[in-house]
Design a protein around this motif. Structure first.
Motif, PDB file in Angstrom:
ATOM      1  N   TYR A  95       0.823  -1.208   0.000  1.00 30.44           N
ATOM      2  CA  TYR A  95       0.000   0.000   0.000  1.00 30.44           C
ATOM      3  C   TYR A  95       0.859   1.261   0.000  1.00 30.44           C
ATOM      4  O   TYR A  95       1.951   1.273   0.576  1.00 30.44           O
ATOM      5  CB  TYR A  95      -0.955   0.004   1.201  1.00 30.44           C
ATOM      6  N   THR A 171     -10.306  10.519   0.295  1.00 30.84           N
ATOM      7  CA  THR A 171     -11.731  10.246   0.088  1.00 30.84           C
ATOM      8  C   THR A 171     -12.516  11.511   0.429  1.00 30.84           C
ATOM      9  O   THR A 171     -13.406  11.924  -0.321  1.00 30.84           O
ATOM     10  CB  THR A 171     -12.191   9.070   0.974  1.00 30.84           C
ATOM     11  N   TYR A 229     -12.003   4.063  -5.821  1.00 27.95           N
ATOM     12  CA  TYR A 229     -13.435   3.858  -5.553  1.00 27.95           C
ATOM     13  C   TYR A 229     -14.058   4.978  -4.729  1.00 27.95           C
ATOM     14  O   TYR A 229     -15.266   5.078  -4.637  1.00 27.95           O
ATOM     15  CB  TYR A 229     -13.674   2.498  -4.892  1.00 27.95           C
ATOM     16  N   SER A 316      -2.198   6.899  -9.671  1.00 28.85           N
ATOM     17  CA  SER A 316      -3.441   6.127  -9.528  1.00 28.85           C
ATOM     18  C   SER A 316      -3.240   4.952  -8.569  1.00 28.85           C
ATOM     19  O   SER A 316      -2.116   4.529  -8.303  1.00 28.85           O
ATOM     20  CB  SER A 316      -3.922   5.649 -10.905  1.00 28.85           C
ATOM     21  N   PHE A 623      -8.389  -2.960  -3.362  1.00 29.63           N
ATOM     22  CA  PHE A 623      -9.258  -2.967  -2.188  1.00 29.63           C
ATOM     23  C   PHE A 623      -9.727  -4.377  -1.884  1.00 29.63           C
ATOM     24  O   PHE A 623     -10.207  -5.079  -2.759  1.00 29.63           O
ATOM     25  CB  PHE A 623     -10.462  -2.064  -2.445  1.00 29.63           C
TER      26      PHE A 623
HETATM   27  O1  G06 Z   1      -9.131   8.256   1.649  1.00 33.48           O
HETATM   28  P1  G06 Z   1      -7.742   7.834   1.300  1.00 33.48           P
HETATM   29  O2  G06 Z   1      -6.684   8.700   1.855  1.00 33.48           O
HETATM   30  O3  G06 Z   1      -7.532   6.358   1.501  1.00 33.48           O
HETATM   31  O4  G06 Z   1      -7.558   8.069  -0.250  1.00 33.48           O
HETATM   32  C1  G06 Z   1      -8.412   7.562  -1.183  1.00 33.48           C
HETATM   33  C2  G06 Z   1      -7.673   7.540  -2.468  1.00 33.48           C
HETATM   34  C3  G06 Z   1      -7.974   8.494  -3.408  1.00 33.48           C
HETATM   35  N1  G06 Z   1      -7.340   8.497  -4.583  1.00 33.48           N
HETATM   36  C4  G06 Z   1      -6.406   7.602  -4.874  1.00 33.48           C
HETATM   37  C5  G06 Z   1      -5.740   7.694  -6.206  1.00 33.48           C
HETATM   38  C6  G06 Z   1      -6.059   6.630  -3.958  1.00 33.48           C
HETATM   39  O5  G06 Z   1      -5.130   5.716  -4.259  1.00 33.48           O
HETATM   40  C7  G06 Z   1      -6.705   6.593  -2.729  1.00 33.48           C
HETATM   41  C8  G06 Z   1      -6.386   5.576  -1.733  1.00 33.48           C
HETATM   42  N2  G06 Z   1      -5.640   4.574  -1.996  1.00 33.48           N
HETATM   43  C9  G06 Z   1      -5.306   3.460  -1.150  1.00 33.48           C
HETATM   44  C10 G06 Z   1      -6.237   2.325  -1.336  1.00 33.48           C
HETATM   45  O6  G06 Z   1      -7.431   2.430  -1.164  1.00 33.48           O
HETATM   46  O7  G06 Z   1      -5.674   1.239  -1.751  1.00 33.48           O
HETATM   47  C11 G06 Z   1      -6.531   0.137  -2.018  1.00 33.48           C
HETATM   48  C12 G06 Z   1      -5.214   3.786   0.297  1.00 33.48           C
HETATM   49  C13 G06 Z   1      -4.790   2.664   1.092  1.00 33.48           C
HETATM   50  S1  G06 Z   1      -3.860   3.169   2.421  1.00 33.48           S
HETATM   51  C14 G06 Z   1      -3.942   1.825   3.459  1.00 33.48           C
END
Ligand code: G06
Length: 624
Positions: A95, A171, A229, A316, A623
């Motif tokens: 991650y 998010t 997502y 991404s 995810f």
């Molecule tokens: O709300 P967060 O900070 O988790 O961000 C959401 C988000 C928004 N946009 C992009 C391009 C992202 O990659 C993410 C979050 N990414 C990771 C994720 O969901 O991996 C599956 C966060 C994981 S940190 C444990």
């Protein structure tokens, strides 16, 4: 509904908590259930048997009985958590979060004695004084400079930046961006209330409908297949039409896109396609948005009078790709211009004395950059690419993505293209908990449009109470690193990404196995064939299943990826590779065809009148 509390004999006779007593015995020992109904509901199953098992942790040790825990038991549980976390942290590779805070949160632990709360607008002192807004403003100014915005924040200057630190991660940033964009594009306004019940009250209003264009205040959202997502969540929470929903509802059968063989698509896709890879589909593509497809779609909707909201990715989620924000803007500006979206009147009121219309001039488009990861390091990579004095030339010149991106319109006006940026604080900079930044410009904030001296509504942020510790953590990180240090951090991560990609290719050759290693240039992640569940679990690998040919289950590929962060070490990568090599040598990699059946293989047909609104990613894009 069964009242379990009144029938204690039906409760399972299993121990609850670490003392070996049952729930009922605990209640009785606390005088809470002696011959009378207990004031609380009891468990109808054993949580320890029902919840996921985490090696090294016992659900029982964390169960909270009515008696509380003895000091020794409480400490023992916390110690087990500490050991568990140390081990998991040492093996976390999948991650995009920095794992090592260089000890600085320990230095900041003294602030844990306070309830820090940055409630309200960061640029207003507010009533709750134990806040860290002074650090928050310094962090916001730092990123405003990095993202080429006009700073310091000045509420009287439309071009000035405005932003705040998020209590969630990106998010919340994406959600706020979409909220901001939806209200701005759909003609909402905050005006001074004509009949204030309290002093300073504002009224939230919807502009009068447009006489000639019924779609003038019906924005449509665009985002690619590789989008996180959180965006699919945001369109549902905020009830914003995606181009898919608007297309299926208003323009069925008229999608202007074609498939790989040039045949028109019968249905509107749920997301903007990403660029295709060697297979001819996006599954093995680089993860960037397909700009031709985006242009075609935007042209259609802008041509039908809709305002346009686009979210682009900078780093991404699964492939770590950076959408070419500049090229997107260059291709879309003429479309915005042709369709009158550079400036349009929004009438929200009239002058009570003269009867003259009160009009706000607004853009009809909004470009948001989801820089959850990349907005943290992108500016330093770009700096290093431009300036040899940093001592490192990155393999790519990452695309320009920020508030400095301006283009010339037909009539030679300079048009700034990016309306908002979101970034997570816990991803690139690193923080012990989720946090982040949302940034836009004063001119896009909803505010009384007639008041240039407007001093900012106190309730400008999404959350009420806001995390006041996060600004200290990010401030401390920025204070500890010069720009040169930041360049060195991203250089380390980039070098390690290239190293991992090369090592995977070597393994492939040596053991004659297919590992499908792939890395998008400039990305901090390497994707490859998913190893055994044991390895996925041990190393917190994030995984994604894709169809190389859409809807053909036999072409499914299972990928895993590793993110190379500033905190990742070569030793950690080598330790993982040694275990992966064993799986290659012993042929322990799961067979490509050994895949569980997905429910989606037998999709439900939509009944007449049912509208399809958005795709909601299930497990995948990392995810689980
Ligand atoms: O709300 P967060 O900070 O988790 O961000 C959401 C988000 C928004 N946009 C992009 C391009 C992202 O990659 C993410 C979050 N990414 C990771 C994720 O969901 O991996 C599956 C966060 C994981 S940190 C444990």
């Amino acid at each position: 509904m069964t009242d379990v509390t009144s029938r204690p004999h039906q409760l399972p006779q299993v121990p609850f908590g670490s003392d070996g007593e049952t729930w009922q015995q605990i209640l009785e020992s606390q005088g809470l259930s002696n011959g009378h109904a207990a004031p609380v509901s009891g468990p109808i199953g054993d949580p320890q048997a029902m919840y996921p098992v985490e090696p090294g942790l016992e659900t029982r040790a964390f169960e909270l009985p009515a008696s509380g825990l003895s000091d020794a038991k409480r400490r023992k549980a916390l110690s087990s958590m500490e050991l568990y976390l140390a081990d998991r942290r040492d093996h976390m590779l999948g991650y995009q979060v920095t794992q090592d805070m260089n000890g600085y949160p320990t230095d900041l632990s003294r602030f844990m004695e306070n309830h820090l709360n940055n409630i309200g607008d960061p640029f207003q002192s507010g009533g709750y004084k134990p806040n860290t807004k002074i650090a928050e403003r310094a962090v916001l100014d730092y990123y405003a400079a990095l993202w080429n915005a006009q700073w310091p924040h000045d509420p009287r200057v439309p071009e000035s930046y405005w932003g705040y630190m998020l209590s969630m991660g990106s998010t919340e940033g994406n959600m706020y961006a979409l909220w901001n964009a939806r209200d701005y594009l759909s003609g909402k306004a905050l005006i001074e209330s004509t009949e204030p019940t309290t002093f300073g009250a504002l009224r939230y209003v919807q502009a009068a409908p447009h006489i000639d264009n019924p779609n003038a205040f019906h924005p449509v959202a665009f985002f690619s297949e590789d989008t996180h997502y959180s965006f699919a969540k945001a369109v549902r929470v905020l009830n914003v039409d995606t181009f898919h929903a608007a297309g299926e509802a208003l323009y069925p059968g008229r999608c202007p896109l074609t498939d790989a063989d040039g045949r028109p698509l019968k249905e509107w896709p749920t997301e903007v396609p990403s660029r295709r890879g060697p297979s001819g589909n996006s599954a093995d593509g680089p993860g960037e948005i397909d700009i031709d497809a985006l242009e075609t779609l935007v042209k259609f909707f802008a041509g039908n009078g809709h305002p346009i909201m686009i979210s682009l990715n900078y780093g991404s989620t699964f492939k770590g790709a950076h959408d070419d924000v500049r090229r997107v803007c260059e291709r879309l500006l003429p479309i915005f211009e042709e369709n009158g979206l550079l400036e349009r009147p929004v009438q929200y009121g009239k002058d009570p004395k003269t009867g003259e219309a009160k009009i706000d001039l607004r853009r009809g488009f909004w470009i948001h950059v989801d820089g959850a990861l990349g907005a943290g390091y992108g500016p330093f990579m770009r700096m290093a690419y431009e300036d040899p004095r940093f001592g490192w030339t990155p393999e790519v010149d990452l695309p320009e993505f920020d508030f400095g991106l301006t283009l010339s319109s037909e009539d030679d006006n300079q048009i700034d293209m990016v309306a908002s940026i979101a970034m997570s604080g816990h991803k690139w900079p690193g923080a012990p908990w989720p946090c982040g930044i949302y940034m836009t410009k004063v001119k896009y904030q909803l505010m009384p449009p007639s008041q240039p001296q407007y001093i900012g509504s106190p309730d400008t942020t999404f959350a009420g109470s806001r995390n006041g510790f996060s600004p200290l953590v990010i401030w401390d990180h920025l204070a500890r690193h010069s720009y040169q240090d930041q360049v060195n951090l991203i250089r380390h991560a980039q070098d390690l990404s290239i190293y991992l990609e090369n090592r995977l290719r070597q393994l492939e050759r040596k053991h004659r196995v297919k590992l499908w290693p792939a890395r998008t240039r400039g990305a901090l992640t390497v994707r490859f064939r998913r190893p055994s569940d044991k390895l996925v679990d041990k190393w917190s690998l994030s995984t994604e299943d894709v169809f190389m040919v859409p809807k053909k289950p036999e072409t499914r590929r299972r990928y895993a990826h590793i993110f190379l962060m500033a905190s990742t070490t070569r030793e950690k990568i080598d330790a993982f590779l040694a275990e992966l090599e064993r799986e290659c040598a012993d042929q322990l990699l799961p067979a490509v065809e050994a895949l569980p059946t997905l429910a989606a293989e037998a999709p439900v047909e939509l009944a007449d009148g049912v509208l399809s609104l958005a795709a909601v990613p299930g497990p995948g894009r990392g995810f689980q």
